[in-house]
Scaffold this motif. Structure first.
Motif, PDB file in Angstrom:
ATOM      1  N   UNK A 129       0.826  -1.202   0.000  1.00 27.33           N
ATOM      2  CA  UNK A 129       0.000   0.000   0.000  1.00 27.33           C
ATOM      3  C   UNK A 129       0.860   1.252   0.000  1.00 27.33           C
ATOM      4  N   UNK A 130       2.153   1.045   0.204  1.00 28.30           N
ATOM      5  CA  UNK A 130       3.033   2.206   0.192  1.00 28.30           C
ATOM      6  C   UNK A 130       3.708   2.288  -1.159  1.00 28.30           C
ATOM      7  N   UNK A 131       4.142   3.488  -1.467  1.00 28.90           N
ATOM      8  CA  UNK A 131       4.786   3.669  -2.769  1.00 28.90           C
ATOM      9  C   UNK A 131       6.271   3.393  -2.641  1.00 28.90           C
ATOM     10  N   UNK A 132       6.634   2.218  -2.982  1.00 33.36           N
ATOM     11  CA  UNK A 132       8.024   1.817  -2.816  1.00 33.36           C
ATOM     12  C   UNK A 132       8.854   2.364  -3.965  1.00 33.36           C
ATOM     13  N   UNK A 133      10.020   2.854  -3.615  1.00 34.47           N
ATOM     14  CA  UNK A 133      10.897   3.373  -4.651  1.00 34.47           C
ATOM     15  C   UNK A 133      11.925   2.319  -5.050  1.00 34.47           C
ATOM     16  N   UNK A 134      12.499   1.717  -4.065  1.00 34.22           N
ATOM     17  CA  UNK A 134      13.416   0.624  -4.382  1.00 34.22           C
ATOM     18  C   UNK A 134      13.624  -0.269  -3.164  1.00 34.22           C
TER      19      UNK A 134
END
Lengths: 302, 790
Positions: A201-206
């Motif tokens: 649900x979180x916006x993962x970057x890497x």
């Protein structure tokens, strides 16, 4: 002037040669000044034998109270500088008190030396092995020569080596499962695994995997822990969705690892962790650390 | 704001290129000195430029292409390295030490390509490893480009049948598996783009996505190039897997594009054999997908395939392509209740084209399609949508184009029902198309039933369909239309008089409702068509079968009478009069005196009551005279009545010259060469004398009104009439009379008051020359002329 220099020069030169010095493997070792030099490598319970040659300068006579060679295993704590703890100390008397007029060679041998600990160069602690030759004198100070050597100890492949598998998450936010194929890796091993995303649900970057070394030292009553990140390896770029599985393949060989050390002489421990780090777009880090054991297989001495 | 964004992007791109080139430079140096560690280090740094998130796909592509070129050089280097003895396996590991994933994977793919070429490991293992490892890139754009790179470097190394990479362990199955997996992952990434980023940038995102679509579609292209995929494998593996991905991605853009891709890249033959599966996917697509276009293209392809060779047609029958397509369309329409009517019609239009190509003999199929179309249209108002009506025209034109024969189309019972849903404008267009088709192909429509059906189809041209008449209809267009209807009427023909009569009645029934504007166009061809029938009958033995109800000229004349009468009501009296006279002449040829008389009566009534314009009267009276002169059917009494009337009308014309000319024309009514009972020389002379008097009067009137005498033309004309009857042997026309007329003319011409008229002079001169000529000719005529002095 020459005369003056002569006066401060040691009265003799001492050289230590191992009997198998030409064939013995040498590995680089880092010195305090940053230079590396090659040092011979030994294992636990090996015979350490060789010759010590003492050559007086320009026909000088050396009067001494005896010549000895010591094999020392030392732990040096940087936070407690100056204090060496000798966990091994063996002595061979090479000569009775007398005079040396000319080049003299003494053979020596320590057989089946107990060297249970590996040479280690850490942040706060150093474990080293050294041969120390002492020509004792009443005046002018004793003449001492050191020779560092290394000890590596090999372990057989562990009979039990289970995988590491774990589900972690933050409720309604992130839910993943990671799996590493083993819990014990040798120094040239490859970590194979995968990260499975159940819920994102979180916006993962890497996502990175880190190898962290935790060195804990005991100085008197205080305990000191130093953690270093030895490897930072990017596993994933971008944001996965539910159901995605990301492969892990991390070769350990490029990193300067040592085997795991547990409670060495009650002085220090070195442990390794795999740290899985997810970074979101705001830069927040979500991580989970897992301890792994690192061991040395034979013939893995770079 | 936006402009800034673009400028920034340019800057970022420039920076990216600069960074890339710099590292590429160091990489080249390392390559030149065979320093593999540095080469890897700088290539990884170079590839790090591709980690940017700041560029739009378009700009990113530019950067990617530069990196791509550099990677080609690196690949060459790796190849040489392995030739020099460097272990490819070690290299394969070495590149994986790179800390950043994107450079790492680009390098891995590059080395992987060399690895496969080296054949030190089965191609499938390397491929599988590469495609798996690429999962690490979850960023859509970067992932798509990376996988596209993978697809690019691997496409010539797939273990396809006949490829050097095929082996015991490597089969085409592995090749397919690899491409399918890469395709699936790429599509997932592509679809995911849609759902990332703010909602207000939806449009921009969709644009970006469409720029990237070919990267995804390329996989399908690669699949289609794999030789080893035979029909079975396509049916069992490739198509189901691709469709599964297409359906499950639930993305409008992807579904539309990929379905189209499937249709375009794989062979028609495969489509035909997998119609079930392929069509089964359509109803499962998102309701917003433009299925009609895709499905239409499929049908178009299949149609072309069918048209390409007659050998493939059995295949179509074998797989029941039509019913499958028909069902599929039904299901799609059902599954997408919001589909605009345009879509529905487009679908049916394509299906119709398909069936026409594939099953030209199965009219029932075509009718079925039209029926389904009607069903879908029913319950709706007439179509307002311009595009939809256009599509219907295309739909309806298809059978005409195919069969070149309206007769076939007339057999389609649903054809007119579809036409009903067109607005009147389009209906007309369609009707014109139909008529043009008939004209072009010179189709013979020879039964009343078909004529009935045909007129049902073109009724848009025959009568006003809407209550409100469209005033804005262009006059020229209207004429054009009605002329084409007229031509159509002329074309209707049956050799069987009975049937022909029925056709005439049918046509009549339809055109009579056409209103005042159309009748003048439609009645004449019908009348002439009827008269043609009359002539035909007249040539035959009357009533060869003796049947009472059979068609007789009488019956036809009755119909004609009523038909022409309608013209007088609209009113178009001149036209009606002409037609009555035509009819009268035909009746004359049939020896039907009462009928002919009746027609004349009608014509006279029209003349008296309806034709008031003096110019029209002149034309009419000459027509009447001309026709009457040729009539031979009349008895003395009837003839007298009619000629008397005609002479009377002539004398009552408004202008003197007109009067004069009409009256001398009337002289012919009393002298018909081939009718011995009509040779009344006295009355001929009376007419001519009367004409002379009128000419004199005209001359005087002209003198009085303008102060100069009029032309002598009238006199010369009368002189010619004299000469005519003189030659014909009318005893009443004497040399003296001619002589005095000549003198009269000469005097008139030389009188002071006369107006010089070169035309009249020439006319007179040539008349005189004629007389001289006749004299010199000798013989009976020469003798006759001898006494006349010129």
């Amino acid at each position: 002037m020459n005369f003056l220099i002569e006066a401060f020069k040691p009265a003799c030169s001492i050289s230590i040669k191992f009997s198998d010095g030409k064939t013995r493997k040498r590995v680089p070792i880092k010195r305090e000044n940053g230079q590396t030099l090659l040092a011979p490598l030994f294992r636990n319970q090996e015979n350490i034998a060789g010759k010590i040659t003492i050559e007086p300068h320009q026909g000088k006579r050396i009067e001494h109270n005896g010549v000895k060679v010591e094999l020392l295993g030392q732990i040096e704590m940087y936070l407690d500088r100056g204090n060496f703890y000798d966990f091994t100390s063996l002595v061979r008397e090479l000569d009775v008190p007398g005079d040396i007029y000319e080049r003299t060679t003494y053979p020596f041998e320590f057989s089946m030396v107990e060297m249970p600990y590996e040479t280690y160069n850490g942040v706060n602690v150093r474990l080293r092995y050294v041969l120390k030759v002492t020509v004792s004198r009443n005046y002018g100070g004793s003449i001492i020569e050191y020779l560092n050597f290394l000890v590596h100890n090999y372990s057989p492949p562990p009979s039990i080596n289970t995988s590491i598998k774990m589900e972690v998450g933050i409720e309604d936010c992130l839910h993943i499962e990671f799996e590493y194929n083993k819990s014990k890796y040798h120094l040239k091993d490859v970590i194979i695994g995968k990260i499975f995303f159940f819920l994102v649900k979180i916006k993962i970057k890497n996502m990175d995997i880190e190898i962290r070394r935790r060195e804990s030292t005991v100085t008197g009553a205080t305990n000191h822990v130093e953690t270093e990140t030895l490897a930072k390896f990017e596993l994933m770029d971008g944001a996965p969705v539910r159901g995605e599985s990301i492969p892990v393949r991390l070769f350990l060989s490029p990193y300067e690892l040592t085997p795991t050390h547990r409670n060495i002489n009650n002085k220090f421990s070195v442990k390794y962790y795999l740290n899985l780090v997810l970074v979101d777009e705001e830069g927040l880090r979500y991580f989970k650390q897992q301890q792994i054991t690192i061991y040395r297989l034979p013939l893995q001495d770079t | 704001m936006i402009a800034d964004g673009v400028e920034d992007e340019e800057k970022w791109l420039a920076a990216g290129i600069a960074g890339l080139q710099q590292n590429a430079f160091y990489m080249h140096r390392a390559l030149d000195s065979n320093n593999i560690r540095d080469a890897l280090k700088y290539s990884a740094q170079m590839l790090s430029e591709l980690r940017t998130s700041r560029l739009s796909p378009h700009k990113y592509y530019e950067l990617y292409m530069r990196a791509f070129d550099e990677l080609r050089k690196l690949e060459m280097f790796f190849k040489e390295e392995t030739r020099r003895g460097c272990s490819i396996v070690d290299l394969y590991e070495l590149v994986q030490h790179a800390g950043n994933i994107l450079p790492r994977l680009y390098l891995l793919c590059t080395v992987g390509s060399v690895y496969i070429k080296s054949k030190e490991a089965p191609a499938k293992d390397v491929l599988k490893d590469l495609v798996e490892m690429c999962r690490g890139i979850q960023h859509p754009v970067r992932g798509l480009f990376l996988r596209s790179y993978l697809a690019q470097v691997s496409r010539d190394k797939l273990p396809d049948i006949g490829s050097e990479y095929e082996g015991d362990a490597d089969t085409v199955v592995d090749a397919v598996e690899f491409v399918l997996q890469n395709f699936t992952e790429m599509n997932k990434l592509w679809v995911r783009m849609q759902h990332q980023g703010p909602a207000r940038e939806k449009e921009k995102r969709e644009k970006e996505r469409s720029e990237l679509r070919d990267l995804v579609g390329k996989n399908l292209h690669v699949l289609s190039q794999i030789e080893g995929i035979d029909l079975d494998m396509y049916k069992e593996t490739v198509l189901p897997r691709v469709l599964e991905q297409v359906v499950n991605c639930k993305d409008e853009i992807a579904q539309y594009y990929l379905m189209d891709c499937i249709i375009q890249v794989f062979p028609d033959e495969y489509h035909l054999q997998t119609l079930d599966v392929l069509l089964g996917a359509f109803p499962q697509l998102q309701p917003t997908v433009d299925i009609k276009t895709v499905l239409s293209r499929l049908m178009e392809r299949l149609s072309n395939y069918a048209a390409s060779s007659a050998d493939v047609l059995p295949e179509f029958l074998q797989v029941e392509a039509f019913s499958k397509l028909n069902n599929a369309i039904g299901k799609v329409i059902e599954a997408q209740p919001d589909m605009p009517i345009l879509g529905v019609i487009t679908l049916y239009s394509s299906l119709l084209t398909f069936t026409l190509h594939v099953h030209p003999d199965r009219l029932d199929y075509a009718d079925q399609v039209l029926g389904a179309c009607v069903k879908k249209l029913s319950g709706k108002e007439k179509l307002e949508d311009k595009k939809a009506t256009k599509q219907i025209v295309a739909l309806l034109s298809a059978p005409l184009d195919k069969y070149n024969d309206i007769v076939t189309a007339l057999k389609l019972s649903n054809y007119p029902r579809v036409m009903e849903y067109l607005d009147s404008e389009t209906n007309k267009v369609m009707a014109t198309v139909i008529i043009q088709s008939i004209m072009k192909n010179k189709t013979r429509i020879s039964t009343a039933d078909r004529v009935e059906a045909l007129f049902e189809l073109i009724k848009g041209l025959i009568k006003d369909l809407d209550d409100a008449f469209h005033d804005e209809v262009d006059e020229d267009d209207f004429k054009e239309e009605q002329n084409s209807v007229a031509r159509l009427i002329q074309l209707l023909h049956s050799d069987d008089p009975e049937e022909m009569f029925k056709i005439i009645c049918t046509v009549r029934k339809h055109i009579l409702g056409g209103g005042p504007k159309r009748l003048p166009f439609t009645v004449p061809p019908l009348v002439f068509s009827s008269l043609k029938l009359v002539r035909q009958l007249q040539g035959q033995e009357e009533n060869p079968f003796g049947e009472e109800e059979s068609t007789t000229p009488k019956k036809i004349f009755q119909v004609l009478n009523q038909t022409v009468e309608t013209l007088s009501n609209i009113p178009a009296p001149e036209l009606a009069l002409q037609l009555f006279l035509q009819c009268a002449e035909a009746a004359n040829d049939c020896d039907l005196e009462p009928v002919a008389y009746e027609f004349f009566t009608q014509a006279y009534i029209l003349y008296e009551e309806e034709i008031s314009d003096s110019r029209a009267q002149v034309t009419a009276i000459h027509l009447i005279i001309g026709t009457l002169q040729r009539m031979h059917v009349f008895g003395v009494e009837n003839r007298d009545t009619l000629t008397h009337k005609a002479t009377g009308y002539s004398a009552k014309l408004l202008k003197k010259p007109d009067q004069c000319r009409a009256v001398y024309a009337c002289s012919h009514l009393f002298w018909v060469d081939d009718q011995d009972n009509v040779k009344d020389g006295e009355r001929v002379l009376l007419c001519l004398k009367r004409a002379l008097r009128i000419a004199n009067a005209a001359q005087q009137m002209s003198n009085a009104a303008r102060g100069s005498a009029g032309s002598v033309t009238l006199f010369v004309e009368i002189l010619n009439k004299y000469l005519y009857f003189f030659e014909k042997g009318n005893p009443q026309i004497t040399v003296a009379a001619i002589q005095s007329l000549i003198e009269l003319i000469t005097t008139e011409m030389h009188s002071d008051s006369s107006t010089p008229d070169p035309a009249a002079d020439a006319f007179f001169a040539s008349t005189l020359r004629y007389m001289e000529f006749q004299k010199q000719k000798g013989g009976a005529i020469g003798e006759k002329y001898e006494p006349i002095k010129v």
